[in-house]
Design an enzyme around this catalytic site. Structure first.
Site, PDB file in Angstrom:
ATOM      1  N   HIS A   1      65.059  15.562  19.012  1.00  0.00           N
ATOM      2  CA  HIS A   1      63.542  15.129  19.059  1.00  0.00           C
ATOM      3  C   HIS A   1      62.657  16.448  19.162  1.00  0.00           C
ATOM      4  O   HIS A   1      62.454  16.722  20.272  1.00  0.00           O
ATOM      5  CB  HIS A   1      63.458  14.261  20.302  1.00  0.00           C
ATOM      6  CG  HIS A   1      63.908  12.883  20.194  1.00  0.00           C
ATOM      7  ND1 HIS A   1      63.244  11.909  19.896  1.00  0.00           N
ATOM      8  CD2 HIS A   1      65.200  12.470  20.369  1.00  0.00           C
ATOM      9  CE1 HIS A   1      64.115  10.813  19.735  1.00  0.00           C
ATOM     10  NE2 HIS A   1      65.236  10.886  19.975  1.00  0.00           N
TER      11      HIS A   1
ATOM     12  N   CYS B   1      65.600  11.431  14.631  1.00  0.00           N
ATOM     13  CA  CYS B   1      66.652  10.566  15.250  1.00  0.00           C
ATOM     14  C   CYS B   1      67.293   9.424  14.381  1.00  0.00           C
ATOM     15  O   CYS B   1      67.862   9.822  13.508  1.00  0.00           O
ATOM     16  CB  CYS B   1      66.470  10.437  16.811  1.00  0.00           C
ATOM     17  SG  CYS B   1      67.729   9.734  17.802  1.00  0.00           S
TER      18      CYS B   1
ATOM     19  N   GLU C   1      59.708  16.726  19.210  1.00  0.00           N
ATOM     20  CA  GLU C   1      58.371  16.295  19.607  1.00  0.00           C
ATOM     21  C   GLU C   1      58.197  16.879  21.149  1.00  0.00           C
ATOM     22  O   GLU C   1      57.108  17.187  21.768  1.00  0.00           O
ATOM     23  CB  GLU C   1      57.829  15.011  19.447  1.00  0.00           C
ATOM     24  CG  GLU C   1      58.827  14.099  20.283  1.00  0.00           C
ATOM     25  CD  GLU C   1      59.928  13.464  19.516  1.00  0.00           C
ATOM     26  OE1 GLU C   1      60.514  12.358  19.746  1.00  0.00           O
ATOM     27  OE2 GLU C   1      60.148  14.107  18.552  1.00  0.00           O
TER      28      GLU C   1
END
Length: 613
Positions: free
Chosen positions: A525, A398, A527
């Site tokens: 993102h 990001c 993750e």
């Protein structure tokens, strides 16, 4: 539908979220379908506007919900996809009731906490519990509900009253209450003290809820006489008192529950004896053992501005851990506060500045996670520059991608004023701009949120290869700013490839440098979708590149999985159990910060002095 409610007493931060997730894992291993709900008693509508220092990271769901980080634990442990409604807050409930009152749905009645707020809570739970979250049709068998905060908090009172009513509403055999409490050991006397848990249970019963199971957090396993005392004063059978002592990593917690037969009282209370099978958690055993026995370190410098509170980057840490275990490496995270890398720190605090740069230069890989605001941005830009110039593997997420673009504009394109309009609205070279559909007046829920599709435009790029040469990938987003599409041709001439874009081709989603071992930035993102045993491809690429294994990654991961399965199968259940009773207890440490282990749940954190904490 069966309901398991998890509450907490004595102090906050005991690990109710991990406990609730682990209960779900054990029930899932019993052959049951499981969903989860988190109740947060704060007045915010959602977690989106809260500082990471205040409440940890904001976890983003597929539907764009900005929710509590515990929902990330649920998704990772249970491998499910939740919705924004799976996170209930006081703000949501009151907003829902007030909207109904304004529409006249209460027919002129006086709207009160009881029954209107409590009814709304119960209706919300029943509705959300029926939503499938595991990709199968139909509702789950069991809904695990975690009540945030601590028993006695004034803001949680309406929820406790609602849950008390709810236990009668769903009837016996459909409601099980698990109370997580603390059994401390005072250094002066050296014995486990039950009084805090006794008072916590007494307060819970006074509010109309009686625990069926006690889950006791402690540094070491509970002694039998302590269990008997708790049973006598808390009116809970000894067989229903579970020890949640410190372990080497949180993947041991479901195993800890299974070892103590915690599923038996759950199945008995919920009357599921004919439906549940004996739980088997071989994969969790393998994963926990591997994590404990890894020796060869991989050092990742985490460059951010919330480095004083690890929960601010919880999902990033978990994704790194998933990837490092897959690559058979012991993860060491070096926290680098980005402001410490900047020139003003060199003047104001030269030792701090040197320490930060020493950590960065010693790292095998560099990761710059997402964030908001201009504090520490120049330090992140310097970190990206160092990674680019010194060929250190780099992953920017990001904001981490945006600052990499800014750095290349300044250093390669020779545009010294290049910046984001977030940090300098008057910049003459806006590399990163505000998205046209965003709002500059309202903060909550106005970003580009949730799952969006990214198409690979360069088939042979590293990102596409890591995703199995797929043509697209669906990932979760949370941002207001994006790369200026008008500057893309200039960047491409300088060697920066925009290998991933949205369906319009105007939004830049993934950047790469072809002449670098691993320099990737993503607007999304990754993750948030990483899972134990199924690590995020881009995190896997970062760890592999940091270990110089990127070129052999597919062969290595296959070998790793086969080797793991073979070593466990050869050892047999007896050897695994011996490992449990030997290594697991040998590695237990004192309770710290509410985590199940003081080293950060399997991640080794460096404080810059060569000490892993």
């Amino acid at each position: 539908m069966k309901y398991v409610v998890v509450t907490g007493g004595v102090v906050s931060g005991l690990g109710k979220g991990v406990t609730a997730s682990s209960i779900g894992v054990v029930l899932k291993a019993c052959g049951l379908r499981v969903t989860s709900i988190k109740i947060d008693p704060y007045l915010n509508t959602d977690a989106g506007t809260m500082s990471p220092f205040e409440h940890g990271e904001v976890f983003v769901l597929d539907d764009g919900g900005e929710v509590d980080l515990d929902l990330g634990n649920y998704e990772r442990f249970l491998d499910i996809k939740l919705t924004r409604d799976n996170n209930i807050t006081t703000g949501k409930i009151y907003q829902y009731v007030i909207n109904k009152e304004r529409k006249g749905d209460y027919l002129g009645k006086t709207v009160q906490v009881v029954p209107h707020i409590t009814d709304a809570i119960q209706e919300w739970i029943e509705r959300v519990a029926m939503i499938p979250v595991d990709g199968k049709e139909g509702p789950a068998d069991v809904c695990v509900i975690e009540l945030g905060g601590t028993i006695g908090d004034i803001e949680s009172m309406p929820f406790i009253e609602a849950l008390g009513q709810f236990s009668y509403r769903v009837g016996p055999g459909n409601f099980c209450l698990v109370h997580v409490s603390l059994v401390p050991v005072l250094n002066t006397v050296g014995e486990q003290k039950t009084k805090p848990t006794q008072h916590s249970v007494r307060g819970l019963r006074a509010l109309g809820l009686t625990p069926n199971i006690l889950a006791c957090r402690s540094a070491k396993p509970l002694e039998e006489n302590v269990k008997e005392k708790l049973s006598q004063f808390c009116h809970v059978p000894v067989s229903n008192i579970i020890t949640l002592h410190d372990v080497t990593n949180i993947w041991h917690i479901p195993l800890l529950l299974m070892e103590q037969r915690a599923h038996e009282p759950l199945i008995k209370v919920l009357k599921l004896k004919g439906f549940a099978k004996e739980p088997m958690l071989e994969e969790w055993m393998r994963r926990a053992e591997i994590c404990d026995t890894l020796q060869d370190p991989v050092r990742i410098a985490m460059v951010g501005k919330y480095t004083g509170f690890a929960d601010s980057y919880l999902s990033v840490l978990k994704a790194l851990l998933h990837a490092s275990v897959a690559c058979q490496r012991k993860l060491v995270v070096d926290w680098v506060a980005s402001p410490d890398l900047e020139k003003h720190t060199e003047v104001e605090a030269p030792e701090v500045h040197k320490k930060a740069w020493d950590l960065l230069k010693a790292a095998d890989g560099i990761l710059v996670p997402g964030g908001f605001g201009d504090r520490g941005v120049e330090g992140k830009i310097l970190a990206a520059k160092y990674a680019r110039e010194h060929k250190v593997p780099y992953l920017g997420i990001c904001l981490g991608m945006q600052i990499a673009v800014i750095e290349i504009a300044r250093s390669v394109l020779n545009l010294p004023d290049a910046n984001s309009t977030e940090f300098n609205p008057d910049t003459t070279t806006p590399c990163v701009i505000f998205m046209p559909e965003g709002s500059k007046t309202h903060m909550g829920g106005t970003m580009r949120l949730g799952s969006r599709r990214t198409y690979f435009k360069v088939p042979n790029c590293k990102a596409a290869k890591l995703h199995g040469n797929a043509s697209f990938v669906d990932e979760r987003h949370r941002h207001r700013y994006e790369v200026n599409p008008e500057m893309v041709p200039e960047f491409e001439k300088a060697g920066l490839a925009f290998v991933g874009q949205d369906e319009t081709g105007k939004r830049m989603e993934i950047i790469e440098l072809a002449d670098h071992p691993y320099f990737i930035g993503v607007q999304f993102h990754p993750e948030f979708k990483s899972r134990p045993g199924k690590p995020s491809a881009l995190f896997l690429g970062l760890i592999a590149a940091s270990c110089r294994q990127l070129d052999s990654l597919p062969r290595h991961t296959l070998h790793c999985n086969n080797l793991t399965s073979r070593s466990i199968s050869n050892s047999g259940s007896g050897a695994t159990k011996a490992y449990w009773h030997g290594n697991l207890k040998k590695h237990t440490k004192s309770l710290a910060n509410g985590n199940f282990h003081s080293n950060g749940n399997g991640v080794h954190h460096s404080n810059g002095n060569g000490v892993h904490t």
